[in-house]
Design a protein around this motif. Structure first.
Motif, PDB file in Angstrom:
ATOM      1  N   MET A   1       7.293 -15.530   0.386  1.00 38.94           N
ATOM      2  CA  MET A   1       6.033 -14.897   0.015  1.00 38.94           C
ATOM      3  C   MET A   1       4.993 -15.204   1.073  1.00 38.94           C
ATOM      4  O   MET A   1       4.768 -16.359   1.417  1.00 38.94           O
ATOM      5  CB  MET A   1       5.554 -15.396  -1.346  1.00 38.94           C
ATOM      6  CG  MET A   1       4.178 -14.871  -1.736  1.00 38.94           C
ATOM      7  SD  MET A   1       3.679 -15.336  -3.399  1.00 38.94           S
ATOM      8  CE  MET A   1       3.641 -17.114  -3.269  1.00 38.94           C
ATOM      9  N   CYS A   2       4.348 -14.177   1.568  1.00 37.06           N
ATOM     10  CA  CYS A   2       3.288 -14.310   2.565  1.00 37.06           C
ATOM     11  C   CYS A   2       1.949 -14.105   1.872  1.00 37.06           C
ATOM     12  O   CYS A   2       1.672 -13.014   1.363  1.00 37.06           O
ATOM     13  CB  CYS A   2       3.484 -13.292   3.680  1.00 37.06           C
ATOM     14  SG  CYS A   2       2.181 -13.324   4.924  1.00 37.06           S
ATOM     15  N   VAL A   3       1.140 -15.145   1.807  1.00 37.79           N
ATOM     16  CA  VAL A   3      -0.199 -15.050   1.236  1.00 37.79           C
ATOM     17  C   VAL A   3      -1.145 -14.615   2.353  1.00 37.79           C
ATOM     18  O   VAL A   3      -1.313 -15.325   3.346  1.00 37.79           O
ATOM     19  CB  VAL A   3      -0.636 -16.396   0.630  1.00 37.79           C
ATOM     20  CG1 VAL A   3      -2.068 -16.301   0.093  1.00 37.79           C
ATOM     21  CG2 VAL A   3       0.320 -16.800  -0.493  1.00 37.79           C
ATOM     22  N   ALA A   4      -1.719 -13.430   2.175  1.00 40.00           N
ATOM     23  CA  ALA A   4      -2.477 -12.791   3.257  1.00 40.00           C
ATOM     24  C   ALA A   4      -3.895 -12.485   2.801  1.00 40.00           C
ATOM     25  O   ALA A   4      -4.136 -11.454   2.168  1.00 40.00           O
ATOM     26  CB  ALA A   4      -1.777 -11.505   3.689  1.00 40.00           C
ATOM     27  N   PRO A   5      -4.860 -13.341   3.107  1.00 34.86           N
ATOM     28  CA  PRO A   5      -6.252 -13.092   2.711  1.00 34.86           C
ATOM     29  C   PRO A   5      -6.822 -11.829   3.334  1.00 34.86           C
ATOM     30  O   PRO A   5      -6.233 -11.250   4.263  1.00 34.86           O
ATOM     31  CB  PRO A   5      -6.977 -14.341   3.228  1.00 34.86           C
ATOM     32  CG  PRO A   5      -5.925 -15.381   3.373  1.00 34.86           C
ATOM     33  CD  PRO A   5      -4.693 -14.639   3.764  1.00 34.86           C
ATOM     34  N   ALA A   6      -7.962 -11.410   2.833  1.00 38.38           N
ATOM     35  CA  ALA A   6      -8.620 -10.199   3.332  1.00 38.38           C
ATOM     36  C   ALA A   6      -8.784 -10.256   4.844  1.00 38.38           C
ATOM     37  O   ALA A   6      -9.204 -11.276   5.395  1.00 38.38           O
ATOM     38  CB  ALA A   6      -9.989 -10.045   2.660  1.00 38.38           C
ATOM     39  N   GLY A 219       0.832 -10.477  -0.193  1.00 40.41           N
ATOM     40  CA  GLY A 219      -0.318 -10.142  -1.033  1.00 40.41           C
ATOM     41  C   GLY A 219      -1.334 -11.264  -1.020  1.00 40.41           C
ATOM     42  O   GLY A 219      -1.216 -12.233  -0.263  1.00 40.41           O
ATOM     43  N   ASP A 220      -2.324 -11.136  -1.874  1.00 38.33           N
ATOM     44  CA  ASP A 220      -3.421 -12.097  -1.923  1.00 38.33           C
ATOM     45  C   ASP A 220      -3.894 -12.241  -3.355  1.00 38.33           C
ATOM     46  O   ASP A 220      -4.436 -11.292  -3.937  1.00 38.33           O
ATOM     47  CB  ASP A 220      -4.567 -11.623  -1.020  1.00 38.33           C
ATOM     48  CG  ASP A 220      -5.734 -12.609  -0.986  1.00 38.33           C
ATOM     49  OD1 ASP A 220      -5.554 -13.758  -1.428  1.00 38.33           O
ATOM     50  OD2 ASP A 220      -6.817 -12.225  -0.508  1.00 38.33           O
ATOM     51  N   ASP A 221      -3.686 -13.417  -3.931  1.00 39.16           N
ATOM     52  CA  ASP A 221      -4.136 -13.665  -5.300  1.00 39.16           C
ATOM     53  C   ASP A 221      -5.634 -13.440  -5.450  1.00 39.16           C
ATOM     54  O   ASP A 221      -6.103 -13.029  -6.518  1.00 39.16           O
ATOM     55  CB  ASP A 221      -3.778 -15.091  -5.725  1.00 39.16           C
ATOM     56  CG  ASP A 221      -4.216 -16.136  -4.702  1.00 39.16           C
ATOM     57  OD1 ASP A 221      -3.794 -16.033  -3.534  1.00 39.16           O
ATOM     58  OD2 ASP A 221      -4.979 -17.056  -5.061  1.00 39.16           O
ATOM     59  N   ARG A 235       0.682 -13.792 -12.639  1.00 43.72           N
ATOM     60  CA  ARG A 235       2.014 -13.297 -12.274  1.00 43.72           C
ATOM     61  C   ARG A 235       2.348 -13.660 -10.825  1.00 43.72           C
ATOM     62  O   ARG A 235       3.455 -14.093 -10.523  1.00 43.72           O
ATOM     63  CB  ARG A 235       2.083 -11.786 -12.497  1.00 43.72           C
ATOM     64  CG  ARG A 235       3.484 -11.207 -12.401  1.00 43.72           C
ATOM     65  CD  ARG A 235       3.517  -9.757 -12.859  1.00 43.72           C
ATOM     66  NE  ARG A 235       3.234  -9.650 -14.281  1.00 43.72           N
ATOM     67  CZ  ARG A 235       2.253  -8.927 -14.813  1.00 43.72           C
ATOM     68  NH1 ARG A 235       1.475  -8.215 -14.029  1.00 43.72           N
ATOM     69  NH2 ARG A 235       2.057  -8.905 -16.104  1.00 43.72           N
ATOM     70  N   VAL A 236       1.376 -13.491  -9.930  1.00 46.88           N
ATOM     71  CA  VAL A 236       1.633 -13.838  -8.522  1.00 46.88           C
ATOM     72  C   VAL A 236       1.627 -15.352  -8.329  1.00 46.88           C
ATOM     73  O   VAL A 236       2.393 -15.880  -7.515  1.00 46.88           O
ATOM     74  CB  VAL A 236       0.632 -13.139  -7.580  1.00 46.88           C
ATOM     75  CG1 VAL A 236      -0.761 -13.703  -7.685  1.00 46.88           C
ATOM     76  CG2 VAL A 236       1.100 -13.221  -6.138  1.00 46.88           C
ATOM     77  N   ARG A 247       9.848 -19.315  -0.717  1.00 41.43           N
ATOM     78  CA  ARG A 247       9.114 -20.065   0.305  1.00 41.43           C
ATOM     79  C   ARG A 247       7.797 -19.361   0.589  1.00 41.43           C
ATOM     80  O   ARG A 247       7.770 -18.151   0.755  1.00 41.43           O
ATOM     81  CB  ARG A 247       9.940 -20.157   1.587  1.00 41.43           C
ATOM     82  CG  ARG A 247       9.286 -20.986   2.693  1.00 41.43           C
ATOM     83  CD  ARG A 247      10.293 -21.314   3.787  1.00 41.43           C
ATOM     84  NE  ARG A 247      10.767 -20.105   4.460  1.00 41.43           N
ATOM     85  CZ  ARG A 247      10.253 -19.647   5.603  1.00 41.43           C
ATOM     86  NH1 ARG A 247       9.247 -20.283   6.173  1.00 41.43           N
ATOM     87  NH2 ARG A 247      10.744 -18.564   6.179  1.00 41.43           N
ATOM     88  N   ARG A 248       6.735 -20.119   0.642  1.00 41.43           N
ATOM     89  CA  ARG A 248       5.401 -19.548   0.864  1.00 41.43           C
ATOM     90  C   ARG A 248       4.961 -19.774   2.308  1.00 41.43           C
ATOM     91  O   ARG A 248       5.079 -20.866   2.849  1.00 41.43           O
ATOM     92  CB  ARG A 248       4.403 -20.195  -0.104  1.00 41.43           C
ATOM     93  CG  ARG A 248       2.962 -19.759   0.143  1.00 41.43           C
ATOM     94  CD  ARG A 248       2.024 -20.407  -0.854  1.00 41.43           C
ATOM     95  NE  ARG A 248       0.687 -20.550  -0.302  1.00 41.43           N
ATOM     96  CZ  ARG A 248      -0.296 -21.236  -0.874  1.00 41.43           C
ATOM     97  NH1 ARG A 248      -0.077 -21.854  -2.026  1.00 41.43           N
ATOM     98  NH2 ARG A 248      -1.482 -21.329  -0.300  1.00 41.43           N
TER      99      ARG A 248
END
Length: 502
Positions: A1-6, A219-221, A235-236, A247-248
């Motif tokens: 999972m790729c956490v991608a901020p604005a 995505g981005d929580d 959910r995320v 893996r994050r």
């Protein structure tokens, strides 16, 4: 999972990963990327085609890029299920109501309720009928309407938009051969905007990923803003429970916004409790401005002051972002007044509402419009009453409405450099200069949204995420317009009292 901020390059990362996979020997035909909406799918498809060109991918074997609904439609068609009779929910409800129009409030209640039953709870008409047998069912009215609605669909061989996902999911669970075929199409699965998926969409992605779990979610929580579409930030945050071993990887740089915008947006969103702990930084030497615009005036005066000064200050695309369409109406009215071209999906003016002509037709042609409109209720009457103030007779008002419609037709253009939009409508977009209006108490966050929410604290957090999305659309400057006497709690989250009073 790729956490991608604005502003961190989410789409660029998706494109680069697919190109890397192809260059590393993966068959393009076994790669599927799933996006949240058609606009995102079109953008990803265009950018992917350009990026893959140097790799000389054979024609007809390019990676599949689909929305969840388009993917579900393909799966249903592959299984021999006709998807030709796709119906609009409002039309079915009207048919069930004897051909009479369903009120907007009832339509919204049934629309949201049916989607929750189908997508979140996986309920069928038979299961809903069983629930109705229980005494004092808390959702009896909704369940009865749902049963009638689902039986109408069955009798007419029809599907609705939600069925494209939930029926495809049900078919894959029943048909092992179909599931195996689609797992081969999705040997590598990429899911965009994973924070926006509903339960059925996530279940579909997990099922297609299978035991191999070659799945990349981005995505981005902090940008989970579609609770009304059944998105849930939890959910995320809990994805690892659905995909053990997940893996994050974090992107940390906002390449879009000026440094002061990033700093205050991070301070704003950091107040939320339901979010990943993360680092968000501005790019090195990120130029640009954040301007506080305290303005206690009425909405029309605010619109005149902002547009007169702001549009002339710097070149580029200027976007006025609001919590609701209704808040855009004064800015559209001033744009018409000043002859400024603008683009908007909805501008809040209600000039296209047929109720205007109906109401005007009921009024005495030569009487004062204020005297007669004051006795009518509803948003159309309120809008007409506001428009009527300079006019002595209904005849004069009617002519003014005609001129406004003609002017609006002339000035409302897709290529205009002034954009009027809601914060919800600009997720994924960016503009040179952004002004977020109505950063006032009870306006943003919306008091009505909080009061109507089952979980008010979570509703406030979603509103804060929406403000974060609005603020981070800005590439060169962000202007925040607020009432200095009653600023939004979000302004107090990001700024000191002294800053807001200055």
């Amino acid at each position: 999972m790729c956490v991608a901020p604005a502003g961190s390059g989410k789409t660029t990362t998706l494109v680069a990963r697919i190109c890397w996979l192809v260059a590393s020997g993966a068959s393009p035909a076994t790669i599927t990327a799933v996006t949240f909406n058609k606009r995102a799918a079109d953008e990803l498809g265009e950018r992917l085609a350009a990026a893959l060109a140097p790799l000389e991918v054979p024609e007809g074997t390019t990676p599949r890029v689909r929305t969840f609904h388009a993917l579900g439609r393909e799966i249903l068609a592959d299984a021999g299920v006709s998807v030709a009779n796709l119906v609009d929910r409002a039309d079915v409800l009207r048919a069930l109501n004897g051909g009479r129009r369903v009120s907007p409030a009832s339509l919204r209640r049934f629309d949201d309720g049916f989607s929750r039953l189908k997508l979140d709870q996986g309920l069928t008409a038979d299961a809903a009928t069983e629930l109705l047998r229980a005494p004092d069912s808390p959702q009896a009215e909704l369940l009865r309407a749902f049963v009638a609605y689902e039986r109408w669909l069955a009798e007419h061989g029809a599907l609705d938009f939600d069925d494209l996902v939930c029926r495809a999911l049900a078919l894959l669970r029943r048909d092992r051969a179909l599931l195996q075929r689609w797992r081969e199409h999705c040997t590598t699965l990429l899911v965009d905007e994973v924070q926006d998926v509903d339960r059925s969409q996530l279940d579909l992605a997990v099922l297609l990923a299978g035991e191999r779990r070659d799945v990349f979610l981005v995505g981005d929580d902090d940008q989970t803003i579609y609770a009304w579409r059944l998105a849930d930030v939890r959910r995320v945050l809990d994805l690892a429970a659905s995909l053990p071993g997940l893996r994050r990887v974090d992107l940390v740089t906002n390449y879009r916004c000026p440094a002061p915008v990033v700093s205050r947006a991070v301070r704003l969103i950091g107040v939320n409790s339901e979010r990943f702990a993360k680092t968000i930084l501005a790019r090195p030497a990120a130029p640009g401005r954040l301007l506080l615009c305290p303005d206690p005036g009425d909405e029309l005066a605010r619109a005149r002051r902002l547009l007169d000064e702001w549009l002339a200050a710097e070149e580029g695309v200027h976007a006025v972002l609001a919590r609701t369409n209704a808040e855009l109406a004064p800015f559209a009215a001033v744009a018409l007044e000043r002859g400024v071209a603008y683009r908007a999906a909805e501008d809040g003016l209600l000039l296209d509402d047929p109720g205007i002509d109906t109401l005007l037709g009921e009024l005495d042609e030569w009487r004062s419009p204020q005297a007669t409109l004051a006795h009518h209720a509803g948003s159309v009457a309120a809008m007409l009453l506001a428009w009527s103030l300079p006019y002595q007779t209904v005849h004069d008002l009617r002519e003014a409405i005609g001129r406004a419609r003609a002017k609006r037709h002339e000035l409302r253009r897709d290529d205009a450099s002034l954009v009027l939009a809601t914060a919800h409508g600009t997720k994924g977009l960016e503009f040179d200069h952004v002004a977020v209006i109505g950063m006032d108490e009870n306006v943003f966050p919306s008091r009505r949204t909080i009061e109507d929410a089952d979980h008010p604290v979570r509703a406030v957090e979603e509103e804060r995420r929406l403000a974060y999305v609005a603020w981070t659309r800005a590439k060169r400057s962000l202007t925040l317009v607020y009432d200095p006497v009653a600023p939004s709690i979000f302004m107090r989250d990001a700024f000191s009292d002294a800053e807001l009073a200055a």
